[in-house]
Design an enzyme around this catalytic site. Structure first.
Site, PDB file in Angstrom:
ATOM      1  N   ASN A  73      42.662  29.493  48.150  1.00 24.17           N
ATOM      2  CA  ASN A  73      43.067  30.569  47.369  1.00 24.17           C
ATOM      3  C   ASN A  73      44.046  31.443  48.135  1.00 24.17           C
ATOM      4  O   ASN A  73      43.630  32.260  49.067  1.00 24.17           O
ATOM      5  CB  ASN A  73      41.708  31.362  46.836  1.00 24.17           C
ATOM      6  CG  ASN A  73      42.048  32.453  46.166  1.00 24.17           C
ATOM      7  OD1 ASN A  73      43.272  33.017  45.847  1.00 24.17           O
ATOM      8  ND2 ASN A  73      41.063  33.121  45.821  1.00 24.17           N
TER       9      ASN A  73
ATOM     10  N   ARG B 273      43.981  27.468  44.014  1.00 22.24           N
ATOM     11  CA  ARG B 273      44.134  28.388  43.031  1.00 22.24           C
ATOM     12  C   ARG B 273      45.319  29.161  42.442  1.00 22.24           C
ATOM     13  O   ARG B 273      46.090  29.316  43.221  1.00 22.24           O
ATOM     14  CB  ARG B 273      43.033  29.598  43.290  1.00 22.24           C
ATOM     15  CG  ARG B 273      42.911  30.558  42.284  1.00 22.24           C
ATOM     16  CD  ARG B 273      42.269  31.878  42.672  1.00 22.24           C
ATOM     17  NE  ARG B 273      42.139  32.796  41.696  1.00 22.24           N
ATOM     18  CZ  ARG B 273      42.143  34.145  41.790  1.00 22.24           C
ATOM     19  NH1 ARG B 273      42.181  34.469  43.163  1.00 22.24           N
ATOM     20  NH2 ARG B 273      41.887  34.901  40.876  1.00 22.24           N
TER      21      ARG B 273
ATOM     22  N   HIS C 160      40.727  35.305  35.834  1.00 22.66           N
ATOM     23  CA  HIS C 160      38.971  34.729  36.263  1.00 22.66           C
ATOM     24  C   HIS C 160      38.830  33.575  35.551  1.00 22.66           C
ATOM     25  O   HIS C 160      37.492  33.322  35.245  1.00 22.66           O
ATOM     26  CB  HIS C 160      38.172  35.897  35.950  1.00 22.66           C
ATOM     27  CG  HIS C 160      38.326  36.983  36.874  1.00 22.66           C
ATOM     28  ND1 HIS C 160      37.914  38.550  36.352  1.00 22.66           N
ATOM     29  CD2 HIS C 160      38.753  37.130  38.103  1.00 22.66           C
ATOM     30  CE1 HIS C 160      37.930  39.258  37.328  1.00 22.66           C
ATOM     31  NE2 HIS C 160      38.509  38.636  38.401  1.00 22.66           N
TER      32      HIS C 160
ATOM     33  N   GLY D 263      33.295  41.796  39.697  1.00 19.02           N
ATOM     34  CA  GLY D 263      33.429  41.785  40.904  1.00 19.02           C
ATOM     35  C   GLY D 263      34.245  43.204  41.360  1.00 19.02           C
ATOM     36  O   GLY D 263      34.115  44.146  40.666  1.00 19.02           O
TER      37      GLY D 263
ATOM     38  N   ARG E 237      41.267  49.264  39.300  1.00 19.59           N
ATOM     39  CA  ARG E 237      41.907  49.184  38.033  1.00 19.59           C
ATOM     40  C   ARG E 237      41.448  50.134  36.827  1.00 19.59           C
ATOM     41  O   ARG E 237      40.375  49.886  36.877  1.00 19.59           O
ATOM     42  CB  ARG E 237      42.164  47.762  37.767  1.00 19.59           C
ATOM     43  CG  ARG E 237      43.113  46.839  38.635  1.00 19.59           C
ATOM     44  CD  ARG E 237      43.297  45.434  37.977  1.00 19.59           C
ATOM     45  NE  ARG E 237      43.838  44.628  39.168  1.00 19.59           N
ATOM     46  CZ  ARG E 237      42.932  43.296  39.470  1.00 19.59           C
ATOM     47  NH1 ARG E 237      42.128  43.202  38.567  1.00 19.59           N
ATOM     48  NH2 ARG E 237      43.408  42.660  40.361  1.00 19.59           N
TER      49      ARG E 237
ATOM     50  N   GLY F  47      30.059  40.115  42.432  1.00 21.83           N
ATOM     51  CA  GLY F  47      29.394  40.922  43.163  1.00 21.83           C
ATOM     52  C   GLY F  47      28.497  42.091  42.589  1.00 21.83           C
ATOM     53  O   GLY F  47      27.378  42.120  42.699  1.00 21.83           O
TER      54      GLY F  47
ATOM     55  N   GLU G 251      33.659  29.833  41.938  1.00 21.94           N
ATOM     56  CA  GLU G 251      35.022  29.483  41.603  1.00 21.94           C
ATOM     57  C   GLU G 251      35.446  28.324  42.486  1.00 21.94           C
ATOM     58  O   GLU G 251      36.284  27.233  42.043  1.00 21.94           O
ATOM     59  CB  GLU G 251      35.788  30.620  42.003  1.00 21.94           C
ATOM     60  CG  GLU G 251      35.503  31.731  40.632  1.00 21.94           C
ATOM     61  CD  GLU G 251      36.149  33.132  40.846  1.00 21.94           C
ATOM     62  OE1 GLU G 251      35.581  33.780  41.799  1.00 21.94           O
ATOM     63  OE2 GLU G 251      37.238  33.355  40.279  1.00 21.94           O
TER      64      GLU G 251
HETATM   65  P1  ADP Z   1      35.890  40.175  44.261  1.00 18.02           P
HETATM   66  O1  ADP Z   1      36.234  40.407  43.042  1.00 18.02           O
HETATM   67  O2  ADP Z   1      36.611  40.650  45.359  1.00 18.02           O
HETATM   68  O3  ADP Z   1      35.513  38.691  44.661  1.00 18.02           O
HETATM   69  P2  ADP Z   1      32.907  40.187  44.351  1.00 18.02           P
HETATM   70  O4  ADP Z   1      32.747  39.532  43.267  1.00 18.02           O
HETATM   71  O5  ADP Z   1      32.546  39.708  45.709  1.00 18.02           O
HETATM   72  O6  ADP Z   1      34.417  40.744  44.698  1.00 18.02           O
HETATM   73  O7  ADP Z   1      32.324  41.800  44.142  1.00 18.02           O
HETATM   74  C1  ADP Z   1      32.680  42.950  45.004  1.00 18.02           C
HETATM   75  C2  ADP Z   1      31.738  44.197  44.212  1.00 18.02           C
HETATM   76  O8  ADP Z   1      30.369  43.820  44.390  1.00 18.02           O
HETATM   77  C3  ADP Z   1      32.028  45.446  45.122  1.00 18.02           C
HETATM   78  O9  ADP Z   1      32.395  46.416  44.440  1.00 18.02           O
HETATM   79  C4  ADP Z   1      30.822  45.563  46.068  1.00 18.02           C
HETATM   80  O10 ADP Z   1      30.018  46.872  46.015  1.00 18.02           O
HETATM   81  C5  ADP Z   1      29.888  45.011  44.554  1.00 18.02           C
HETATM   82  N1  ADP Z   1      28.309  44.835  45.403  1.00 18.02           N
HETATM   83  C6  ADP Z   1      28.131  43.632  46.330  1.00 18.02           C
HETATM   84  N2  ADP Z   1      26.751  43.739  46.341  1.00 18.02           N
HETATM   85  C7  ADP Z   1      26.161  44.605  45.692  1.00 18.02           C
HETATM   86  C8  ADP Z   1      24.999  45.314  45.466  1.00 18.02           C
HETATM   87  N3  ADP Z   1      23.830  45.062  46.132  1.00 18.02           N
HETATM   88  N4  ADP Z   1      24.786  46.265  44.466  1.00 18.02           N
HETATM   89  C9  ADP Z   1      26.063  46.874  43.749  1.00 18.02           C
HETATM   90  N5  ADP Z   1      27.090  46.213  43.990  1.00 18.02           N
HETATM   91  C10 ADP Z   1      27.492  45.334  45.009  1.00 18.02           C
END
Ligand code: ADP
Length: 384
Positions: free
Chosen positions: A14, A78, A167, A195, A226, A315, A366
């Site tokens: 990626n 990707r 996505h 995420g 965003r 996330g 992914e």
């Molecule tokens: P990306 O879109 O960059 O791949 P991720 O899917 O890893 O990102 O998601 C990142 C987000 O997930 C961040 O906003 C982070 O705060 C949130 N996150 C990770 N762990 C937790 C948690 N335990 N509680 C709430 N939010 C979380």
């Protein structure tokens, strides 16, 4: 996943504008993964994508898994924007890279980095099948009614303005896992990928019917930085009355909006800590985030007619019981409920037994999806 007794090895790349993420799979098992960041930034030791992929090659070689390994079956890349040209994973040729290049105006922040990675690995391994897996492809099945913006049609056609969605590999993977969970490939699923970027999709029998991102990843849900949905009049007003330039508006809506714009913080963990301390900015930001998400759940319920699974991923979706609970609170009349104990545990089904709609937490993968899609097209082409 073996062919003639040999287990397939796929390197997934990626390659973004300033980072390269990689993962190496043997069959469905992830053997190694990592990230090289700050490509081309001032003072960074990583000058360009060539240097970044050198580092990736070095890290893999240290584990005897190198890019030059004869064991490697294919490389899966990707690619963010496939426009209307690419609706499936595609074996990369000169013609394909030229088409991806043509799509740069639609994804100026993403496609150039993707192309830079492809160019380097094609030079390193011209012998190897390399496959482009597009973020937009899974959404290519949305109907004209869902894909078309209500603006002048000729202008829209000339400039390729329509809804594409992003996505896609995550929505494809998670909707399939959701169908497996209920044991019915034909079922209807709402996927909430939350995420840093965030998007929702409505999927019926494995086909995407609707998705919340549009011509660009800016449309739809409230994200880390965003804005998501915004009255287009706001942008005109910012330019005309606010005196902002296009670049300033671009930065505002892509990098300084969403949760960051609302409360100065894009990490949902910190937002939640501030919520616990009754911080009013965090409270407003959180309520805007969940309200928007809830609106999309309602909208996609109507698009699908019947909903079998609502799947949280990404996330935030995988790790925030509070977001899941707040978003779906009080929807029992629609057959939607969240069991507090299951939600806290946060794995698999989190709705109570016997509700019409299964609510589930399904971790996305992914890279595995790209591996699968890469291997899926090889029998039709060349295997080493
Ligand atoms: P990306 O879109 O960059 O791949 P991720 O899917 O890893 O990102 O998601 C990142 C987000 O997930 C961040 O906003 C982070 O705060 C949130 N996150 C990770 N762990 C937790 C948690 N335990 N509680 C709430 N939010 C979380």
């Amino acid at each position: 996943m073996t062919v003639a007794g040999k287990t397939e090895r796929v390197l997934v790349l990626n390659s973004g504008s300033s980072s390269v993420k990689y993962a190496l799979f043997i069959g469905e098992e992830r053997l190694a993964s990592g990230i090289v960041e700050r490509i081309g930034e001032p003072g960074s030791p990583v000058a360009d994508h060539e240097a970044a992929l050198d580092i990736v090659a070095g890290e893999l070689a240290d584990r005897n898994l190198g890019i030059d390994s004869p064991e490697l079956t294919a490389i899966g890349h990707r690619v963010v924007h496939g426009g209307t040209d690419f609706t499936e994973p595609t074996l990369i040729t000169d013609e394909v890279t030229a088409k991806i290049e043509e799509l740069v105006p639609l994804a100026p922040l993403h496609n150039p980095g993707n192309l830079a990675g492809i160019e380097v690995t094609r030079r390193l391994r011209p012998d190897l099948p390399q496959v482009a897996v597009f973020d937009t492809a899974f959404h290519s099945t949305i109907s004209p009614a869902a894909a078309t913006y209500a603006i002048d049609r000729k202008l829209a056609e000339r400039l390729r303005i329509r809804r594409y969605g992003f996505h896609g590999t995550s929505h494809a993977y998670v909707s399939r896992e959701a169908a497996a969970l209920v044991g019915r490939p034909g079922c209807n699923v709402i996927v909430l990928h939350l995420g840093n970027g965030a998007s929702a999709s409505a999927v019926s029998g494995g086909r995407c019917l609707e998705t919340s991102m549009g011509m660009t990843p800016l449309e739809g849900l409230v994200m880390g930085t965003r804005s998501g949905d915004l009255d287009p009049g706001v942008l005109l007003y910012l330019a005309r009355t606010g005196g902002m330039s296009f670049d300033e508006i671009d930065t505002l809506v892509n990098r300084e909006s969403g949760m960051r714009g609302l409360c100065g913080e894009n990490d949902m963990r910190t937002v939640q800590e501030r919520l616990a301390a009754k911080d009013p900015d965090a409270e407003l930001a959180f309520s805007v985030y969940c309200h928007r998400l809830r609106k999309y759940v309602g909208a996609y319920y109507a698009v699908l007619g019947v909903v079998d699974v609502i799947a949280f991923t990404g996330g935030v979706g995988e790790n925030s019981p509070l977001v899941r609970q707040t978003t779906l609170d009080g929807l029992e009349a629609l057959g939607i409920a969240v069991d507090p104990e299951r939600n806290r545990r946060g794995k698999g089904v989190i709705s109570p037994d016997g509700t019409a709609v299964k609510v589930a937490v399904i971790p996305t993968n992914e890279e595995l999806e790209i591996t699968r899609q890469t291997l899926a097209i090889l029998p039709r082409t060349k295997r080493p």
